[in-house]
Design a protein around this motif. Structure first.
Motif, mmCIF file in Angstrom:
data_model
loop_
_atom_site.group_PDB
_atom_site.id
_atom_site.type_symbol
_atom_site.label_atom_id
_atom_site.label_comp_id
_atom_site.label_asym_id
_atom_site.label_seq_id
_atom_site.Cartn_x
_atom_site.Cartn_y
_atom_site.Cartn_z
ATOM 1 N N GLU A 162 -5.162 54.700 93.161
ATOM 2 C CA GLU A 162 -5.214 53.231 93.128
ATOM 3 C C GLU A 162 -6.174 52.744 92.040
ATOM 4 O OE1 GLU A 162 -3.425 50.918 94.631
ATOM 5 O OE2 GLU A 162 -4.581 49.279 93.751
ATOM 6 N N ILE A 165 -4.483 52.535 88.809
ATOM 7 C CA ILE A 165 -3.638 51.337 88.715
ATOM 8 C C ILE A 165 -4.472 50.137 88.287
ATOM 9 C CG2 ILE A 165 -2.379 49.672 90.157
ATOM 10 C CD1 ILE A 165 -1.180 52.090 91.633
ATOM 11 N N GLN A 169 -4.248 48.016 84.782
ATOM 12 C CA GLN A 169 -4.125 46.554 84.788
ATOM 13 C C GLN A 169 -5.176 45.910 83.879
ATOM 14 O OE1 GLN A 169 -2.092 44.301 86.008
ATOM 15 N NE2 GLN A 169 -3.360 42.504 85.595
ATOM 16 N N GLU B 27 7.896 55.935 89.946
ATOM 17 C CA GLU B 27 7.041 54.863 90.461
ATOM 18 C C GLU B 27 6.933 53.722 89.455
ATOM 19 O OE1 GLU B 27 5.677 55.212 93.710
ATOM 20 O OE2 GLU B 27 7.108 56.861 93.561
ATOM 21 N N PRO B 29 4.470 50.815 89.697
ATOM 22 C CA PRO B 29 3.435 50.057 90.402
ATOM 23 C C PRO B 29 3.206 48.653 89.831
ATOM 24 C CG PRO B 29 2.519 52.035 89.346
ATOM 25 C CD PRO B 29 3.940 51.978 88.990
ATOM 26 N N GLN B 31 0.989 46.916 88.298
ATOM 27 C CA GLN B 31 0.433 46.493 87.006
ATOM 28 C C GLN B 31 1.502 46.323 85.935
ATOM 29 O OE1 GLN B 31 0.273 49.526 88.155
ATOM 30 N NE2 GLN B 31 0.110 51.095 86.581
ATOM 31 N N THR B 61 -1.021 49.294 95.497
ATOM 32 C CA THR B 61 0.314 49.917 95.483
ATOM 33 C C THR B 61 0.180 51.342 95.987
ATOM 34 O OG1 THR B 61 0.615 48.726 93.388
ATOM 35 C CG2 THR B 61 2.414 50.128 94.107
#
Lengths: 188, 73
Positions: A162, A165, A169, B27, B29, B31, B61
């Motif tokens: 996570e 991720i 971002q 996947e 996710p 973003q 996610t």
């Protein structure tokens, strides 16, 4: 400079005595897309990136060392009580002969860490590489989760995935900041 | 929210040596879809943020082993 906080970023618990899992986890320690590579990549790129995003590289690069420490903890817990015979059965015989029970910077296939870290000095090129690095690290966590049956290890790996991720971002947002055009086309 | 897992079916040859393990997942996710994070997004409590690995429910996610899911494809 850095301050060290003497605790892990997220708890690491290992439920099943399976030294073989350490062989997979080491990919995130000394692999090309691992946490060490990430930390060194971001902290090195800080110097030649526009000042608006230096702080981001600094923060994420620092956090990668906290992830590295979590991986090392898992590997150590999985191998510290294994006999040489068990390590051999787990495919870690070569590692044991070369490094004993120490944690070492190589990948799951046993290749020594190679400073495969690029810094191009072009802000967009570097940030796109960083985004790709985060996505590759995310995939590595997925593959380790798929191959590992220990729910406690997978909990920590899910946390680390996570974080990849969130980092991806933020790097994507950094690109938007440097593009500087996003405020001009704000139609929403 | 967009689903974070997609599936596709590669070509299966009658001469493949192994039984097909399809469909195949990948996947996607959050973003990939969010763009610049909007202001005022909902936050987890500090404890839940630690447990989820992010302060933002909108960035969470989770991942599960796709070889163990029942809803393949």
């Amino acid at each position: 400079m850095w301050y060290y906080e003497k605790k892990l970023q997220y708890p690491v618990r290992v439920g099943i005595c399976n030294p073989g899992v350490a062989k997979f986890l080491i990919e995130q320690y000394g692999g090309t897309d691992g946490e060490l590579a990430a930390a060194l990549r971001y902290l090195n790129q800080r110097y030649t990136i526009p000042s608006r995003v230096i702080g981001l590289l600094n923060d994420i690069g620092t956090e990668e060392f906290a992830h590295l420490e979590m991986i090392a903890t898992m590997v150590y817990k999985l191998t510290k009580d294994a006999t040489p015979e068990q390590l051999k059965e787990a495919g870690l015989g070569d590692h044991y002969v070369d490094h004993g029970k120490s944690v070492y910077y190589h990948n799951a296939a046993g290749q020594k860490y190679d400073l495969g870290v690029q810094s191009k000095g072009d802000p967009i090129a570097d940030l796109y590489e960083d985004i790709a690095a985060e996505e590759k690290a995310r995939s590595t966590y997925q593959w380790i989760i798929n191959i590992t049956d220990d729910p406690l290890i997978n909990d920590s790996l899910g946390y680390l995935r996570e974080r990849e991720i969130v980092h991806s971002q933020r790097f994507r947002e950094a690109v938007e900041i440097l593009k500087e055009e996003q405020s001009k086309k704000r139609i929403f | 929210m967009a689903s974070s897992r997609k599936w596709y079916a590669p070509y299966i040859s009658p001469h493949d040596p192994c039984p097909p393990l399809t469909p195949v997942s990948y996947e996607t996710p959050v973003q990939l879809y969010l763009g610049f994070q909007p202001k005022g997004m909902e936050q987890f409590s500090p404890f839940d943020a630690l447990a989820h690995g992010t302060l933002w429910p909108g960035l969470y996610t989770p991942y599960t082993n796709p070889y163990k899911t029942k809803e393949r494809g």
